[in-house]
Design a protein around this motif. Structure first.
Motif, PDB file in Angstrom:
ATOM      1  N   THR A 119       0.022  11.645   5.095  1.00 49.50           N
ATOM      2  CA  THR A 119       0.152  11.990   6.503  1.00 49.50           C
ATOM      3  C   THR A 119       1.375  12.866   6.742  1.00 49.50           C
ATOM      4  O   THR A 119       2.314  12.875   5.948  1.00 49.50           O
ATOM      5  CB  THR A 119       0.264  10.711   7.364  1.00 49.50           C
ATOM      6  N   TYR A 177       3.279  -1.217   3.868  1.00 46.17           N
ATOM      7  CA  TYR A 177       3.210  -0.018   3.050  1.00 46.17           C
ATOM      8  C   TYR A 177       4.564   0.340   2.449  1.00 46.17           C
ATOM      9  O   TYR A 177       5.596   0.208   3.112  1.00 46.17           O
ATOM     10  CB  TYR A 177       2.714   1.174   3.890  1.00 46.17           C
ATOM     11  N   VAL A 227      -4.683   0.601   0.003  1.00 50.02           N
ATOM     12  CA  VAL A 227      -4.843   1.771   0.851  1.00 50.02           C
ATOM     13  C   VAL A 227      -3.822   2.830   0.445  1.00 50.02           C
ATOM     14  O   VAL A 227      -2.630   2.557   0.348  1.00 50.02           O
ATOM     15  CB  VAL A 227      -4.651   1.439   2.344  1.00 50.02           C
ATOM     16  N   VAL A 235      -2.680   6.505   1.863  1.00 49.26           N
ATOM     17  CA  VAL A 235      -2.841   7.434   2.969  1.00 49.26           C
ATOM     18  C   VAL A 235      -1.755   8.497   2.906  1.00 49.26           C
ATOM     19  O   VAL A 235      -0.581   8.199   2.693  1.00 49.26           O
ATOM     20  CB  VAL A 235      -2.817   6.703   4.334  1.00 49.26           C
ATOM     21  N   LEU A 251       2.062   4.829   1.694  1.00 47.39           N
ATOM     22  CA  LEU A 251       2.144   5.793   2.786  1.00 47.39           C
ATOM     23  C   LEU A 251       2.882   7.008   2.248  1.00 47.39           C
ATOM     24  O   LEU A 251       4.066   6.923   1.910  1.00 47.39           O
ATOM     25  CB  LEU A 251       2.888   5.201   3.979  1.00 47.39           C
ATOM     26  N   ASN A 289       0.842  -1.186   0.000  1.00 43.70           N
ATOM     27  CA  ASN A 289       0.000   0.000   0.000  1.00 43.70           C
ATOM     28  C   ASN A 289       0.884   1.246   0.000  1.00 43.70           C
ATOM     29  O   ASN A 289       2.107   1.143   0.051  1.00 43.70           O
ATOM     30  CB  ASN A 289      -0.913  -0.036   1.220  1.00 43.70           C
ATOM     31  N   GLY A 331      -3.996   5.361  14.126  1.00 45.44           N
ATOM     32  CA  GLY A 331      -3.758   5.328  12.687  1.00 45.44           C
ATOM     33  C   GLY A 331      -3.056   4.054  12.258  1.00 45.44           C
ATOM     34  O   GLY A 331      -3.437   3.428  11.268  1.00 45.44           O
ATOM     35  N   LYS A 332      -2.054   3.653  13.015  1.00 42.32           N
ATOM     36  CA  LYS A 332      -1.317   2.426  12.679  1.00 42.32           C
ATOM     37  C   LYS A 332      -2.245   1.219  12.709  1.00 42.32           C
ATOM     38  O   LYS A 332      -2.241   0.372  11.802  1.00 42.32           O
ATOM     39  CB  LYS A 332      -0.160   2.241  13.656  1.00 42.32           C
ATOM     40  N   LEU A 353      -4.863   1.414   9.731  1.00 47.07           N
ATOM     41  CA  LEU A 353      -4.238   1.248   8.419  1.00 47.07           C
ATOM     42  C   LEU A 353      -3.767  -0.186   8.211  1.00 47.07           C
ATOM     43  O   LEU A 353      -3.816  -0.707   7.093  1.00 47.07           O
ATOM     44  CB  LEU A 353      -3.077   2.225   8.259  1.00 47.07           C
TER      45      LEU A 353
END
Length: 554
Positions: free
Chosen positions: A484, A497, A480, A482, A368, A366, A466-467, A470
């Motif tokens: 941040t 990720y 996913v 995301v 990050l 995913n 969040g961890k 996710l």
């Protein structure tokens, strides 16, 4: 007398010549406009989204064959209404409504999507076919055609309880007219009943006026479909249309007897129209036929849906072909993979002029994404989200390459407090993400987009929650994305990720953004450097750097 006859014939001939000249000139002008505007967005400054989306809203209850209906929340997050205004190149209002519904609908089965792509290619390869088709679709370009779909989805209309009296009055007037041939006095009875029928006629006209527009649009839609089906290339692509038109022909004939607002648009038919109106009043033709038509419509509901779909598909294919022409060299057809991977080259956001293209390659991982404000994080995840929608609804992406899993799409980008509904940002985000968690365990893969997760909470709880969330969303073949500012998540999510970032440089005391995605986590401290540029006290700068060093050691 003979001279007068010649003058009349000459005037008629002149009128016909002028009429034919104007018609031919109008056709040539319109063809030139279609050629000139090919590949360009519409020039209309304002479109009524509420009218356009009615068809989509009415089809929500028919969602059993849909993988997903794009919600208003997702549409707002991805600016889909603005995207629609950009990609809409349709000619008819039916096509416009159908295109909007396509943009908001991901089918379980890709059959219609592939067919739409194939027909768009057919249109692209044959300019004459495209121009002839656009000319035919012009019959449905007026706003009244928005109401055709009401024939299918309108609430049931019940006939008035006094309908037996209507039939009796109609029969009496027929008898009076016949008997008056031998006894002229019965004409007085005829006119007396005519007055009563006039009241019934206009009462009913006022009651059902909202429906008569859609009935008139059916006649236009029928003629449009008939002309479209006359073309061999179109009829070969839609072989079922001939049978559909045959099924609806009796309904069309019946509708011709009803007064419709658009039947008297031309001055040349006004006199005949008025005589026909008087005839309908005398014998209650309109009210009798109207409710007979309503009964027929109920039995032809599926056929009407297919008629709408036929016209809408043809017009939408032309719109897609035009869109691809305007994106020449910047678009691709998506590749749907089964490997839970995403391979993207040169992706752009359709709404951003001179958008910087970006590449991304995720293999069973995913995304990050970190970076400062204005660096391009949110724009990038929106770009991917928009192209995921376009790829799965119109088989067209603004990218050089776009390989992705065929999946449902969910987003949490724009969230606002609501004082009127007493909802805080935090609780609204909780509700949205709770829905993500529930959807993430479904059989179909999901694509989740999250921007700045839990930014309304303190750092420790934000990172911890969040961890956990996710990691949970990343299961079950889901994707996913995301963005941040919490770099602590890089280490916590390194197994699930891949880390990417957007960054900026400082040149001549100014921030310079390249809006280019880069592999790896963000490691720069430009936020503190910006404080220096803006002449913050030296002690503040020193304190900030010392705190960063301390936190990095921990």
């Amino acid at each position: 007398m003979l001279i007068l006859a010649y003058i009349i014939l000459a005037l008629v001939a002149i009128y016909l010549l002028i009429y034919l000249y104007k018609k031919n000139f109008s056709v040539k002008t319109q063809l030139e406009e279609f050629k000139r505007d090919w590949g360009s967005p519409k020039n209309s400054r304002y479109i009524d989204i509420d009218l356009i989306e009615n068809y989509f809203l009415n089809t929500i209850n028919e969602s059993s064959q849909k993988l997903q209906l794009i919600s208003d929340k997702i549409a707002d997050d991805l600016y889909l209404n603005d995207i629609f205004k950009l990609i809409d190149r349709t000619t008819s209002r039916i096509g416009q409504q159908f295109l909007y519904a396509r943009l908001r609908t991901i089918d379980k089965d890709q059959t219609d999507l592939v067919f739409l792509d194939k027909f768009a290619d057919t249109i692209t390869a044959d300019e004459k076919l495209r121009l002839d088709t656009q000319m035919t679709l012009q019959l449905l370009e007026k706003n009244d055609s928005y109401y055709f779909q009401d024939l299918v989805y309108a609430k049931k209309i019940e006939a008035p309880e006094f309908m037996p009296i209507v039939y009796i009055l109609s029969l009496l007037n027929v008898l009076c007219l016949i008997v008056s041939i031998f006894h002229p006095g019965f004409l007085l009875v005829f006119f007396g009943i005519f007055i009563i029928n006039s009241g019934i006629h206009y009462w009913n006209k006022n009651k059902v006026s909202v429906h008569t527009s859609s009935l008139g649009e059916f006649l236009k839609a029928f003629e449009t479909a008939k002309k479209l089906d006359a073309d061999v290339k179109i009829s070969s692509s839609f072989p079922e249309t001939a049978a559909l038109l045959k099924e609806l022909t009796p309904l069309k004939r019946k509708m011709l007897g009803v007064k419709l607002d658009n039947m008297a648009e031309a001055d040349t038919v006004m006199i005949g129209y008025m005589l026909f109106e008087l005839l309908k009043i005398a014998f209650n033709v309109e009210i009798i036929l109207f409710y007979s038509i309503i009964d027929s419509l109920r039995s032809k509901k599926e056929a009407l849906k297919n008629l709408f779909k036929f016209i809408g598909t043809v017009d939408t294919a032309i719109s897609i072909a035009s869109l691809r022409h305007s994106w020449e060299g910047e678009y691709c057809k998506p590749v749907f993979n089964q490997e839970n991977c995403m391979d993207i080259t040169g992706v752009k956001h359709p709404l951003i002029v001179s958008c910087v293209p970006n590449d991304l390659d995720l293999q069973h991982k995913n995304l990050l994404l970190t970076g400062s404000n204005m660096s391009g994080k949110t724009t990038f995840i929106r770009s991917v989200g928009v192209n995921m929608v376009l790829g799965q609804t119109l088989f067209t992406c603004m990218a050089k390459k776009f390989s992705m899993p065929y999946s449902r799409i969910f987003s949490s980008i724009t969230i606002a407090d609501s004082l009127l509904e007493d909802k805080s940002y935090y609780f609204e985000e909780m509700r949205i993400i709770k829905n993500f968690i529930e959807e993430s365990v479904s059989e179909e893969p999901c694509f989740f987009i999250l921007d700045e997760i839990f930014k309304g909470t303190n750092t420790i709880e934000r990172v911890s929650a969040g961890k956990a969330i996710l990691s949970y969303l990343a299961k079950n073949n889901n994707f996913v994305f995301v963005s941040t500012h919490d770099t602590e998540l890089n280490e916590l999510l390194k197994t699930e990720y891949d880390h990417y970032h957007f960054s900026e440089t400082i040149a001549e005391e100014e921030l310079v953004f390249d809006h280019t995605i880069k592999k790896g986590p963000l490691k720069t401290r430009n936020a503190i450097r910006i404080l220096e540029i803006n002449n913050y006290p030296a002690s503040v700068i020193a304190d900030a750097n010392a705190t960063v060093d301390l936190m990095m050691k921990d």
